[in-house]
Scaffold this active site. Sequence first.
Site, mmCIF file in Angstrom:
data_model
loop_
_atom_site.group_PDB
_atom_site.id
_atom_site.type_symbol
_atom_site.label_atom_id
_atom_site.label_comp_id
_atom_site.label_asym_id
_atom_site.label_seq_id
_atom_site.Cartn_x
_atom_site.Cartn_y
_atom_site.Cartn_z
ATOM 1 N N ASP A 1 -6.401 -2.019 -2.296
ATOM 2 C CA ASP A 1 -5.407 -1.296 -3.083
ATOM 3 C C ASP A 1 -5.016 -2.097 -4.317
ATOM 4 O O ASP A 1 -4.881 -1.557 -5.422
ATOM 5 C CB ASP A 1 -4.163 -1.023 -2.237
ATOM 6 C CG ASP A 1 -4.469 -0.233 -0.973
ATOM 7 O OD1 ASP A 1 -5.394 -0.619 -0.246
ATOM 8 O OD2 ASP A 1 -3.772 0.763 -0.708
ATOM 9 N N ASP B 1 0.835 -1.204 0.000
ATOM 10 C CA ASP B 1 0.000 0.000 0.000
ATOM 11 C C ASP B 1 0.866 1.249 0.000
ATOM 12 O O ASP B 1 0.475 2.300 -0.502
ATOM 13 C CB ASP B 1 -0.935 0.005 1.207
ATOM 14 C CG ASP B 1 -0.182 0.138 2.521
ATOM 15 O OD1 ASP B 1 0.841 -0.542 2.685
ATOM 16 O OD2 ASP B 1 -0.621 0.916 3.392
ATOM 17 N N GLU C 1 -1.541 9.443 -0.633
ATOM 18 C CA GLU C 1 -2.696 8.661 -0.183
ATOM 19 C C GLU C 1 -3.991 9.384 -0.524
ATOM 20 O O GLU C 1 -4.957 8.762 -0.964
ATOM 21 C CB GLU C 1 -2.582 8.436 1.320
ATOM 22 C CG GLU C 1 -3.624 7.518 1.900
ATOM 23 C CD GLU C 1 -3.377 7.249 3.372
ATOM 24 O OE1 GLU C 1 -4.129 6.442 3.949
ATOM 25 O OE2 GLU C 1 -2.443 7.843 3.949
ATOM 26 N N HIS D 1 1.252 6.051 -2.740
ATOM 27 C CA HIS D 1 0.170 5.073 -2.627
ATOM 28 C C HIS D 1 -0.287 4.616 -4.014
ATOM 29 O O HIS D 1 -0.959 5.363 -4.724
ATOM 30 C CB HIS D 1 -1.009 5.696 -1.873
ATOM 31 C CG HIS D 1 -1.210 5.118 -0.501
ATOM 32 N ND1 HIS D 1 -0.279 5.236 0.492
ATOM 33 C CD2 HIS D 1 -2.231 4.396 0.030
ATOM 34 C CE1 HIS D 1 -0.728 4.639 1.589
ATOM 35 N NE2 HIS D 1 -1.910 4.115 1.327
ATOM 36 N N GLU E 1 3.245 1.390 6.212
ATOM 37 C CA GLU E 1 2.660 0.081 6.490
ATOM 38 C C GLU E 1 3.350 -1.056 5.743
ATOM 39 O O GLU E 1 3.535 -2.131 6.282
ATOM 40 C CB GLU E 1 1.165 0.091 6.158
ATOM 41 C CG GLU E 1 0.350 1.004 7.059
ATOM 42 C CD GLU E 1 -1.146 0.808 6.856
ATOM 43 O OE1 GLU E 1 -1.650 -0.251 7.233
ATOM 44 O OE2 GLU E 1 -1.792 1.719 6.301
#
Length: 823
Positions: free
Chosen positions: A422, A410, A693, A711, A415
């Site tokens: 995703d 992601d 993001e 992202h 993370e």
Amino acid sequence: MKIQLLLITLFFLVVKTETVFSQSVDENINWDKATWIGYTKDNRPEKWSARGVMRNQPPMNINTWQPTEAELKMTPRKTHPSVLLRKAFTLEKEIASAEVAICGLGLYELYLNGKKVGNRVLDPAQTSYDKHAFFVRHTVTSLLKKQNSLGIVLGNGFYGQNMAFSPGLSYGKPRAIMLLNLIFKDGTKKQIVTDESWKAHSSPILFDNVYHGETYDARKEIKNWSSYSFNDTSWDAVVLMKAPTTNLIEQELEPMRKVRKVNPIGILPAEKGWIIDLGQNITGWLEIQVKEKEGTAIKMRFSEHLMPNKQNIDPASTGIHVVGNTQTDIYICKGDGEESWEPRFTYHGFRYVQIEGLTKKPSLEQFTGWLVRTDVKRIGSFECSNEQINNFYNVSMWTIEDNLQGLLSDCPHRERCAWMGDAYVVAEAASFNFDLKKLWQKTSDDTKTVVGKAKAHFKDPFPYDSRAPANISVGKRLCLQARPDWGAATVMIPYFSFIYYGDTAIVKKSWKMMEGWMAYLDEKVQEDGIINGGFGDWCPPGGNSNMDTPPALTSTALYYQTLVAMKKMALVFNKETLAKTYEQKAILVKNAFNAKFLNKETNSYGSQTGNAFALYSGLVPKKKAQLVADNLAQLIMEKNNGFYTTGIFGHRPLYTVLNDYGHSNVTKHLWNITDFPSLGFVTHTHGLTTWPEHIANWNKQERYYRNSFNHPMNSGFAASFHESLGGIRPDENYPGFKKFFLKPTFLEGLEWCEVSHKSPKGEIKSYWKNKKGTITWSITIPANTTALVQLPMYTSKQIRLNKRQVKNNTFKLTSGEHLITIK
């Protein structure tokens, strides 16, 4: 001879391997005599083996944060030690062939007679280690002599990851199992295996964690440690370790490699040290060349942004508030002249590096950024006459590449997880441009390992079910049972691989899991065809508080997509009765969807995403399709003043849908503007090189928000460059581009557009030019394929094929080169 000695002496200063060692095709691997080995003694100084970890939760707009002392409190935590393992052996006969099979967890490097074997890095790929782990083969025949020594360096990787989030995510300390299969020229065989006869020692790597970074003390290097002549009598015996799994599988996925150099573009003075600017947000690491005194600690901290004063990095977007600290590498010099170093067992998401410890201003030549990713082939290209549109494409590709890390992550810093939603959103854009057949197979195999492992999600009314996977498809950090929209990837990832690569193997291997997921949805989730739950249209401009589409709409549309996909895949395996069942359920869902969400008076599903995603999913009644598309254009240009409001689900098909229904002028507008919210606001106004993001109305005089700025889910719309501007689209009834569609949009204002895709059948090319209203379109169609050209915006009288007028604005083309002229 001097060069060889130098390589052995300095092997810990990363050796660039000259030979790429091939993978064997022999499947006869017998692990019976091999045991898992490791080393548990820890002599590392606390100063270097532990780092502080903090946990806090600032607001997304970090400019408003007033942290308390408790929020900034650091708690020290140690990583498991990195270790060296070695074994010397003698061969009395001539070798015909030799092959190593090795699984080193979390990560390993293999040495033979002082040289690194192969050019793989961060090996093997991450798995759910309690379910299965990957081994890797190396052909080493040419490296063997009469007197030999094997060496293994072990690091933590995700297996031993105990720093970020929770120590409980670790599976244990590093360990390895290995065998060397030897066949002599006289036909006899021998096997060298990991067992109690191996020796062990601490590594110069004093700290390694995939999230936090690496500390390396060059003073602790052990010269010639993996050569036969090395005296290891002072080394300890290895520790026999428990097997993490009984299921060792050969890694078929392409390995991680240092794929591309990224040279820095500038060096800025910092409050402490210097800031290196790579000019591009990448995933990988920084290779350094330094000349400092013995014991000098060179500290490198990595970030995507700078503080507003440009004198410090700003690591907030890289997840320090959840993983606990800044991505940091430390190199401790041995002080014997110029030293070269790069990390082994970590990677970073970054553009900027703040470096401390240098005694003078460095030069650009001292640093090399490396893009490190799964080494999949590039199979797609796009370029046009508009540089801003080209930049959108390039930013999209960089964002995808940065997240190909043995899985589709992601983000590459905060993370680093395989969130299923995703993967679904970006799968088609990624598959147009990269050969991801093996990666999608691994993704589906990973998903199987988390089926039934996570508790039900507290935000949905749906119960736990042993047939449901988790929201994250691999590892221990699963973030609860898959919500119905994210879980759609259970079916759609195998389906996309089937459609784009003609891959039936993934469908066969995943069938039981896919059937289980669909049965769970049917029995426990949907009510009269509607699914009331899910994350929803994630990350619209301004954040999730601005989400204007009910999750029930997108979740139900995804349910419909999976039913249609299951029907088509069932037919491949002659499951006609089952296909009919899925078809009937799809009809029920379609009727329920339109009864609930379609306003027949306004011809709208209530939002930009509602309209775009319904059209993309094939849910809109044929007689209403154009009217719904017209309403979509109206919602953008009139209701929202010429801006889009879509999150990841609506943005994926937005431009293709607009173009297909005659609203390419809206696409042109959206791709031209540079104020908030727009793509140009990201790339032009703020000069960002990967997609964040979500887009927020950032102020250049303040800190950027703390969400990730890399992202790939926001690269999903980039499928439109191939499927819409180039017009190349798979025919889902003939997977693998046996047959395909050519339906381009000749976007007003573009002088030319060139698109290619290397399909399983060969390369498809689409290149058009628009000169004073006359379009010339050159097409290449691979052998043994057929393309259906669709030009609904033009009459047959306007179209000439190879200088001859066509009879219809839809027509078939067979393999070869073709020229179409449109006036």
